[in-house]
Design a protein around this motif. Structure first.
Motif, PDB file in Angstrom:
ATOM      1  N   ASP A 249       7.270   2.381  -6.468  1.00  0.00           N
ATOM      2  CA  ASP A 249       6.425   2.929  -5.708  1.00  0.00           C
ATOM      3  C   ASP A 249       5.469   1.583  -5.384  1.00  0.00           C
ATOM      4  OD1 ASP A 249       7.272   5.307  -5.646  1.00  0.00           O
ATOM      5  OD2 ASP A 249       6.409   5.921  -7.755  1.00  0.00           O
ATOM      6  N   ALA A 250       5.716   0.635  -5.500  1.00  0.00           N
ATOM      7  CA  ALA A 250       4.698  -0.445  -5.141  1.00  0.00           C
ATOM      8  C   ALA A 250       5.191  -1.595  -3.766  1.00  0.00           C
ATOM      9  CB  ALA A 250       4.601  -1.587  -6.235  1.00  0.00           C
ATOM     10  N   ILE A 251       4.456  -2.214  -3.319  1.00  0.00           N
ATOM     11  CA  ILE A 251       4.811  -2.939  -2.128  1.00  0.00           C
ATOM     12  C   ILE A 251       4.771  -4.285  -2.417  1.00  0.00           C
ATOM     13  CG2 ILE A 251       4.222  -3.677   0.326  1.00  0.00           C
ATOM     14  CD1 ILE A 251       4.901  -0.645  -0.167  1.00  0.00           C
TER      15      ILE A 251
ATOM     16  N   TYR B 159      -1.404  -0.525   3.670  1.00  0.00           N
ATOM     17  CA  TYR B 159      -0.823   0.195   2.541  1.00  0.00           C
ATOM     18  C   TYR B 159      -2.012   0.687   1.878  1.00  0.00           C
ATOM     19  CZ  TYR B 159       2.858  -2.880   4.135  1.00  0.00           C
ATOM     20  OH  TYR B 159       4.043  -3.501   4.886  1.00  0.00           O
TER      21      TYR B 159
ATOM     22  N   ASP C  29      -3.980   3.146  -0.716  1.00  0.00           N
ATOM     23  CA  ASP C  29      -3.627   3.685  -1.969  1.00  0.00           C
ATOM     24  C   ASP C  29      -2.267   3.277  -2.577  1.00  0.00           C
ATOM     25  OD1 ASP C  29      -5.953   5.328  -1.825  1.00  0.00           O
ATOM     26  OD2 ASP C  29      -4.796   6.669  -0.326  1.00  0.00           O
ATOM     27  N   LYS C  30      -2.019   2.028  -2.383  1.00  0.00           N
ATOM     28  CA  LYS C  30      -0.579   1.542  -2.823  1.00  0.00           C
ATOM     29  C   LYS C  30      -0.964   0.204  -3.852  1.00  0.00           C
ATOM     30  CE  LYS C  30       3.089   3.628  -1.162  1.00  0.00           C
ATOM     31  NZ  LYS C  30       4.275   4.083  -1.881  1.00  0.00           N
ATOM     32  N   GLN C  31      -0.107   0.058  -4.790  1.00  0.00           N
ATOM     33  CA  GLN C  31      -0.191  -1.201  -5.411  1.00  0.00           C
ATOM     34  C   GLN C  31       0.456  -2.127  -4.733  1.00  0.00           C
ATOM     35  OE1 GLN C  31      -1.397  -2.010  -8.515  1.00  0.00           O
ATOM     36  NE2 GLN C  31      -2.526  -0.259  -8.483  1.00  0.00           N
TER      37      GLN C  31
ATOM     38  N   ASN D  39      -6.138  -3.255  -6.549  1.00  0.00           N
ATOM     39  CA  ASN D  39      -4.711  -2.709  -6.292  1.00  0.00           C
ATOM     40  C   ASN D  39      -3.604  -3.950  -5.916  1.00  0.00           C
ATOM     41  OD1 ASN D  39      -6.186  -2.829  -3.984  1.00  0.00           O
ATOM     42  ND2 ASN D  39      -4.208  -1.715  -2.880  1.00  0.00           N
TER      43      ASN D  39
END
Length: 348
Positions: free
Chosen positions: A171-173, A251, A253-255, A279
Motif C-alpha cells: 500500500d505504498a508508492i 498521492y 494519504d499515501k506512504q 509520509n
C-alpha cells in the motif's frame, strides 16, 4: 608374371561401426570418407582394381590406404603430419604481447596499436599481432568507461534499493526520481539521402543552431511504469522541491518511498522539507551508483527514441516534443522487470 596379392582386411565390430559412422557424418572430410569406403569394401574381399573402379579412384591409392589400415588400423586413415618450417612465434611470443599491453604506450601515444606493438617488441610482425588479438577477442580501439564506488555502505544501500524493486512495501508508492539537465534544443536540417543502388539513408546535416537548454525532472512509478515529468530552466534545490511538491500532491494519504542519487540538491545537510512530509521516505543510491535508479533506464529510452536526431527551433518545441513522448510512453507503460540472474562467486 606374379601379381602381388592385395592386403587382406578383417574388421572388428567396433572398427566397422566407426567406419560407417565416418561415412554417415556430414562433418567428415571427403578424403576420410573415401578411405573408410576403401577399407569397408576391402573387408568384403574385393580386389584393389574393383574398389578403384567403383570409387572412381586409381589402384595405387586404394592399395596405399588398405595397406596403411592393415598396419595402423583406424589411426592410419588420418593424414601424416606434413613437414614445414618451424613456427616462428610461440606461447612465449603471446605472453610478451600481453605483457606489453599491460604497460602504458610510449610517450605521446594514447593507446596501443598492432604496428606500435610490433615496433616496441622488435621481432614480432604486426600481422601476427593482429591475428593474436582477434583470436583472443582483444579490441585495441574499443573503449569502455567505468565508475567504481568508494561507498563503505554500498552493500547495505544497494540491498535497500533492490529490496524496494523486488518487494515494495504494501500500500505504498515507490518512485524513482532524477533530473536530466541541459537538454539542448538543436536545430538542424533533416531528410533522406538517395545512395547508389537505390538505397535511401535518413540523416541530418552536420551544422546546427543552438536554441538553449532545458532541464527535465521525472518520476517513474515502479508499480505501473508510468512517468511524471516537468520542465525547468535550472536544477537547483528550489526546482527539485517544486517537482517533489507536485509529486506528493498526486498521492495524498499515501506512504511514498523515493529513490534518489546523492546530488546535493537532493540531500541537504538540514532537510526541512522532509521534516514537513513525514509520509515521504528518501532512499539514496550508493555514491557513484546512480545506475541503480530505474529512472536512468527511462532517461536512456527517452534519449534513444525521442531526442536522438530530432530538431527543434526553440525550447518550447523541445518541451512539447518530450511531453508528447511521455504521453505516448505512458499509454503503453509496463513496469521494468528484474531479469538479472543470481551469480554465486567463489571466494578468492
Amino acid at each position: 608374371m606374379n601379381i602381388e596379392e592385395a592386403t587382406p582386411i578383417v574388421l572388428s565390430d567396433q572398427e566397422r561401426s566407426a567406419l560407417e559412422a565416418m561415412i554417415r557424418s556430414p562433418k567428415t572430410e571427403h578424403g576420410i570418407v573415401e578411405r573408410a569406403r576403401i577399407v569397408l569394401l576391402a573387408a568384403e574381399g574385393r580386389s584393389t582394381r574393383s574398389i578403384a573402379t567403383e570409387l572412381a579412384s586409381w589402384p595405387g591409392r586404394v592399395s596405399r590406404w588398405r595397406t596403411r589400415f592393415a598396419r595402423e588400423r583406424l589411426a592410419g586413415l588420418r593424414d601424416l603430419p606434413r613437414p614445414g618450417a618451424a613456427p616462428r612465434y610461440d606461447a612465449d611470443t603471446d605472453k610478451r604481447i600481453l605483457a606489453r599491453l599491460d604497460q602504458p604506450p610510449p610517450a605521446g601515444y594514447g593507446r596501443w596499436t598492432a604496428p606500435l606493438l610490433s615496433r616496441e617488441l622488435g621481432d614480432v610482425s604486426d600481422q601476427y599481432i593482429w591475428r593474436f588479438l582477434r583470436a583472443n577477442k582483444i579490441d585495441l580501439a574499443a573503449r569502455k568507461s567505468w565508475c567504481q564506488t568508494d561507498d563503505p555502505d554500498f552493500v547495505a544501500k544497494a540491498a535497500e534499493i533492490v529490496g524496494l524493486y523486488l518487494d515494495p512495501p504494501q500500500d505504498a508508492i515507490v518512485l524513482a526520481v532524477d533530473e536530466k539537465p541541459h537538454i539542448q534544443a538543436l536545430e538542424r536540417a533533416q531528410g533522406y539521402l538517395k545512395l547508389p543502388g537505390g538505397r535511401a539513408l535518413g540523416g541530418h546535416s552536420h551544422d546546427y543552431k543552438r536554441h538553449g537548454t532545458s532541464t527535465l525532472f521525472a518520476a517513474l512509478e515502479l508499480a505501473t511504469g508510468q512517468v511524471t515529468a516537468a520542465h525547468y530552466k535550472r536544477r537547483r534545490r528550489v526546482e527539485f522541491l517544486d517537482f517533489m511538491n507536485s509529486i506528493v500532491a498526486d498521492y495524498p494519504d499515501k506512504q511514498i518511498h523515493v529513490i534518489l542519487d546523492n546530488l546535493s540538491t537532493h540531500k541537504p545537510k538540514r532537510d526541512r522539507w522532509l521534516a514537513r512530509h513525514p509520509n515521504v521516505r528518501l532512499h539514496f543510491t550508493p555514491t557513484y551508483s546512480s545506475w541503480l535508479n530505474q529512472i536512468e533506464i527511462w532517461f536512456s529510452i527517452l534519449q534513444r527514441n525521442s531526442l536522438a536526431g530530432a530538431s527543434f527551433t526553440d525550447i518550447q518545441q523541445l518541451r512539447d516534443h518530450i511531453d508528447a513522448f511521455v504521453d505516448a510512453y505512458n499509454a503503453r507503460a509496463v513496469p521494468f522487470v528484474w531479469t538479472k540472474a543470481v551469480v554465486h562467486h567463489k571466494p578468492l
